[in-house]
Design a protein around this motif. Structure first.
Motif, PDB file in Angstrom:
ATOM      1  N   ASP A 171       3.287  14.766  -5.137  1.00 43.36           N
ATOM      2  CA  ASP A 171       3.677  15.911  -4.414  1.00 43.36           C
ATOM      3  C   ASP A 171       3.874  15.874  -5.349  1.00 43.36           C
ATOM      4  O   ASP A 171       4.051  17.828  -5.168  1.00 43.36           O
ATOM      5  N   THR A 173       2.648  17.531  -9.228  1.00 40.16           N
ATOM      6  CA  THR A 173       1.440  17.926 -10.604  1.00 40.16           C
ATOM      7  C   THR A 173       1.809  16.676 -11.374  1.00 40.16           C
ATOM      8  O   THR A 173       2.568  16.235 -11.442  1.00 40.16           O
ATOM      9  N   ASP A 174       0.499  16.362 -12.279  1.00 39.13           N
ATOM     10  CA  ASP A 174       0.747  15.086 -13.161  1.00 39.13           C
ATOM     11  C   ASP A 174       1.280  15.811 -14.218  1.00 39.13           C
ATOM     12  O   ASP A 174       1.723  14.510 -14.858  1.00 39.13           O
ATOM     13  N   ASP A 175       1.426  16.755 -14.315  1.00 40.01           N
ATOM     14  CA  ASP A 175       2.593  17.291 -15.817  1.00 40.01           C
ATOM     15  C   ASP A 175       3.406  17.572 -15.513  1.00 40.01           C
ATOM     16  O   ASP A 175       4.361  17.977 -16.172  1.00 40.01           O
ATOM     17  N   SER A 178       4.898  21.576 -11.854  1.00 39.65           N
ATOM     18  CA  SER A 178       5.492  21.464 -10.035  1.00 39.65           C
ATOM     19  C   SER A 178       5.923  20.475  -9.544  1.00 39.65           C
ATOM     20  O   SER A 178       5.150  19.428  -9.064  1.00 39.65           O
ATOM     21  N   THR A 180       5.400  20.231  -4.480  1.00 40.71           N
ATOM     22  CA  THR A 180       4.940  20.430  -3.225  1.00 40.71           C
ATOM     23  C   THR A 180       5.784  20.517  -2.147  1.00 40.71           C
ATOM     24  O   THR A 180       6.395  18.748  -2.039  1.00 40.71           O
ATOM     25  N   THR A 188       4.672  25.327  -2.735  1.00 45.01           N
ATOM     26  CA  THR A 188       4.813  25.121  -3.859  1.00 45.01           C
ATOM     27  C   THR A 188       6.259  25.501  -5.310  1.00 45.01           C
ATOM     28  O   THR A 188       5.957  26.273  -4.986  1.00 45.01           O
ATOM     29  N   THR A 196      10.970  19.689 -16.708  1.00 43.63           N
ATOM     30  CA  THR A 196       8.858  18.513 -17.058  1.00 43.63           C
ATOM     31  C   THR A 196       9.249  17.421 -17.324  1.00 43.63           C
ATOM     32  O   THR A 196       8.413  16.705 -16.517  1.00 43.63           O
TER      33      THR A 196
END
Length: 282
Positions: A171, A173-175, A178, A180, A188, A196
């Motif tokens: 859920d 993001t790769d970076d 964010s 979901t 999202t 992060t």
């Protein structure tokens, strides 16, 4: 203010907007001015802005709605977010006197209640430093990254306790910017920048598909966060709802547009913010 100067008052609003609220605004001033220390000249701008805000919010332009203390708090913190603290305090003080005059002792009591602490009190900076240090001091990589992810999802994305427990690394993001959220309040949510790195640490450790919080969990344990912090927990009590309140307060103070905040928070109504508003710094 003399009647002729009061009648001459014209706000910087489109003519149609002023025409729609003028009669009501003037009636408020006439009723209130004899009872308060402020002159009509001082009252008109504050009352006009509040009434205009109420009308454009599609709320009834009626005394018990317009001058409800919670509604006034929402107006001050959202609509006047770009004003400096002194200006907002001045407007609030005038509107409070109008509210108390029109609505009586009930309004005065609600204004006092808005200042009381409750379970939705956001964490202050010193408490956040304690929580951050606690996460770093966990002895195993699983616990350290899990604690970091807990803070990232709660303080960085404002997820509820159930949403934190249900989150999967797929859920994220790769970076790590964010997450979901699935379920009834699917959405999202962008993470606050300072969280992060903690999120990427966790996803790198777990891999492409696993639980973001507590890798060994089986899902559905509503006491998972409580169990995790009950053993070697921080000296500051860690609660999901206080983390969420901290995230909400951050966005309110940063001036995040209300509609966008409601969307990313998974909220249906601005009334859900009322418990946090008393703690929002001006």
């Amino acid at each position: 203010m003399r009647e002729d100067s009061a009648g001459a008052y014209r706000p910087k609003l489109p003519a149609d907007d002023w025409a729609a609220i003028e009669e009501y605004v003037r009636s408020v001033i006439v009723r209130v001015e004899p009872e308060v220390v402020y002159s009509a000249r001082e009252l008109y701008p504050a009352v006009t802005q509040l009434v205009h805000f109420t009308r454009t919010s599609s709320a009834p332009v009626e005394d018990d709605v317009v001058f409800d203390p919670v509604h006034i708090g929402r107006f001050i913190n959202h609509h006047l977010a770009s004003y400096n603290r002194a200006s907002r305090n001045t407007i609030r003080a005038r509107l409070r006197r109008v509210s108390e005059t029109l609505l009586g002792d009930g309004a005065a009591g609600k204004f006092k209640a808005l200042g009381k602490a409750d379970a939705s009190r956001p964490y202050v900076r010193a408490e956040l430093a304690v929580l951050d240090a606690w996460a770093w001091q966990q002895r195993t990589m699983e616990r350290r990254t899990s604690a970091g992810a807990l803070l990232a999802l709660g303080l960085g994305a404002g997820l509820t306790g159930a949403e934190i427990i249900a989150a999967r690394t797929s859920d994220i993001t790769d970076d790590g910017t964010s997450v979901t959220v699935h379920g009834a309040a699917s959405r999202t949510v962008p993470l606050l920048l300072e969280w992060t790195t903690r999120m990427r640490e966790r996803t790198d450790f777990i891999g492409s598909d696993g639980w973001v919080f507590r890798a060994e969990q089986r899902g559905g344990n509503t006491n998972l966060i409580t169990d995790f912090v009950s053993r070697k927990g921080p000296t500051v009590q860690l609660q999901a709802r206080r983390m969420r309140a901290t995230w909400l307060a951050h966005h309110l103070e940063a001036g995040t547009p209300l509609k966008r905040l409601l969307r990313v928070a998974g909220l249906r109504s601005a009334e859900a913010l009322d418990r946090v508003l008393p703690f929002v710094e001006e």
